[in-house]
Design a protein around this motif. Sequence first.
Motif, mmCIF file in Angstrom:
data_model
loop_
_atom_site.group_PDB
_atom_site.id
_atom_site.type_symbol
_atom_site.label_atom_id
_atom_site.label_comp_id
_atom_site.label_asym_id
_atom_site.label_seq_id
_atom_site.Cartn_x
_atom_site.Cartn_y
_atom_site.Cartn_z
ATOM 1 N N MET A 1 0.845 -1.201 0.000
ATOM 2 C CA MET A 1 0.000 0.000 0.000
ATOM 3 C C MET A 1 0.878 1.248 0.000
ATOM 4 O O MET A 1 1.913 1.290 0.654
ATOM 5 N N ASN A 2 0.455 2.264 -0.747
ATOM 6 C CA ASN A 2 1.209 3.512 -0.727
ATOM 7 C C ASN A 2 0.751 4.372 0.459
ATOM 8 O O ASN A 2 -0.216 4.043 1.163
ATOM 9 N N ASN A 3 1.431 5.488 0.650
ATOM 10 C CA ASN A 3 1.136 6.343 1.806
ATOM 11 C C ASN A 3 -0.305 6.827 1.812
ATOM 12 O O ASN A 3 -0.965 6.843 2.861
ATOM 13 N N LYS A 39 2.542 14.978 5.836
ATOM 14 C CA LYS A 39 3.689 15.788 5.424
ATOM 15 C C LYS A 39 4.973 14.967 5.308
ATOM 16 O O LYS A 39 5.989 15.471 4.844
ATOM 17 N N SER A 40 4.907 13.723 5.738
ATOM 18 C CA SER A 40 6.114 12.898 5.740
ATOM 19 C C SER A 40 6.482 12.445 4.331
ATOM 20 O O SER A 40 5.618 12.108 3.527
ATOM 21 N N THR A 41 7.772 12.450 4.064
ATOM 22 C CA THR A 41 8.256 11.945 2.772
ATOM 23 C C THR A 41 8.699 10.493 2.868
ATOM 24 O O THR A 41 9.108 9.897 1.876
ATOM 25 N N HIS A 340 6.765 18.913 0.945
ATOM 26 C CA HIS A 340 8.179 19.035 0.615
ATOM 27 C C HIS A 340 8.691 20.443 0.906
ATOM 28 O O HIS A 340 7.934 21.412 0.894
ATOM 29 N N SER A 341 9.979 20.507 1.155
ATOM 30 C CA SER A 341 10.602 21.780 1.508
ATOM 31 C C SER A 341 10.601 22.731 0.316
ATOM 32 O O SER A 341 10.388 22.321 -0.839
#
Length: 569
Positions: A1-3, A39-41, A340-341
């Motif tokens: 499964m993806n995020n 927000k996590s990468t 992302h930043s």
Amino acid sequence: MNNEQILDTLQQLASLMELHGENDFKVRGYQSAIFNLEKSTAELSSLSAAELEKLPGVGKSIAAAIYELAQSGELASLQKLREATPAGVIDMLNIKGIGPKKIRLIWKELEIETLDDLRTACEQHQIAKLKGFGEKTEENILKALIFTSAQKGKLRYADAEKLWQPLVQALQQQFPEAKISESGLIRRRWEVIDSILLVVGSSQSSSVRAFLNTQPNLSHHAAKSSPYYWRGEEKSRQIPLEVRFCSHEEFASVVMKTTGNGLHLHQIKNETESLFQYLQHTHISNEAAAYAHFGLPFIAPELREGMGETQANEATPALVELADLKGILHNHSTYSDGKHSLEEMASYCKALGYEYLGISDHSKSAFYANGLKEDRIVQQHQEIDALNAKLAPFKILKGIESDILNDGALDYDDKVLASFDFIVASIHSNLKMTEQKATERLLKAIANPYTTMLGHPTGRLLLQREGYPIDHKAVIDACAQHQVVIEINAHPWRLDLDWRWVRYALQQGVMLSINPDAHEKDGYKDMYYGLLAGRKGGLHKAMTFNALSLTEVEAYLKKKKEGKLIAAQ
């Protein structure tokens, strides 16, 4: 499964936990973890339970749930709650304006377990009598139910694409001799579609039918089918699917007949016949030849709505192309609610071949999105200056998505607003306005000399939330008067400004900007959907703001700030 799938599942779990009266602290723990993980990468499915525990807001139990999902694709605790919840009550969780606790009251106090029964209860004013509800909440629930009912059986274009494109590829691989095209609403690029139509030109139609019948994601409706049509349904999204069969020689004519709507096909005519009649007896080699027969230039499929496109001539400008776009405006970074930043967003934008990035994080009133207070604006601008020196000639333009407050004012004082290169003015709060109130609010924001661009003008979310009603002509006229660009928000859930108003905006001399509203790098891909919406409204390069080069954009923004732009006549 993806995020995305993992977080959607966790959100379902949190909602059902709250619905069943689980401890509030535990529910908030899941909600907090979801907020942080958005927000996590990190690729959640690749992490061990111990590694997951180290992520912000993720405790031992949540880490275990994520790990279980990643390993098995299922979550036992969620399945248990689903089994204990009527399907109709689960559907209620999708209703805008009421949360799990209120749904629990409806379910337990009134024993309502279906959306139909909930609608009846609203119409009989039973909901307003429940503690904590009232007439206004009841009215909002009823409106949401009516809206949801009207959207049943429909798909956003981006979701439909994920269904028909793989099917076309599979058919083409299996039958290399076949000519295959999408048609109907999907070829005209409607933002919401209620059916998928494909045209197949083949000498092996019986084999194609047999192939379709073996596809596990399709169900065949034999009684509705005919020698010319295979009719059925895509199972996962319950969307009707039609496949129109014809010979190779008929293919271009059939595609053309099934693409344009009736107005388009019958408005084009000469002394003896209409375009439709012509196609009935003529096997054209290509669509351009058919238009040429009637003395017209080629008309792009997305324009074939009978809304003035039949007046096209050789001087009609070509529709904007993705290659025409030089920059990407209206984007968010980790300074507000992006994933992302700033450097990551800029570097990726540069790698895609664009000349500039307009960063426009949320303003301070959007506290829920970590909107920027004044001190953080200074910090961001300093980082932008450093990155511009590093990434030159690529440039980051200093912007903000400034909330339009209830009275139409922007979110900062003039001194702060003047520190930006551009301002995207958008409404995010108090969405339940009358047309007069919403229009007046927008008109005041548009008149602000610091407003460069109007963001997602109606705030709509396709199939999920109606936009607030506005007087489109008054808003567009005001943008023409004050030289404010209007955004076509490219997110496939928005596509706002609606394509139906693009032509009027162009007639009034208003430039449009195709903006992804990207909150992560992958969000740049949505430029494609905004492009389709713009093209459908007749948008061409000369009137597309972000088709301007960096030099041209900077000159435009400088003149705008100095008040030197000449209003459209």
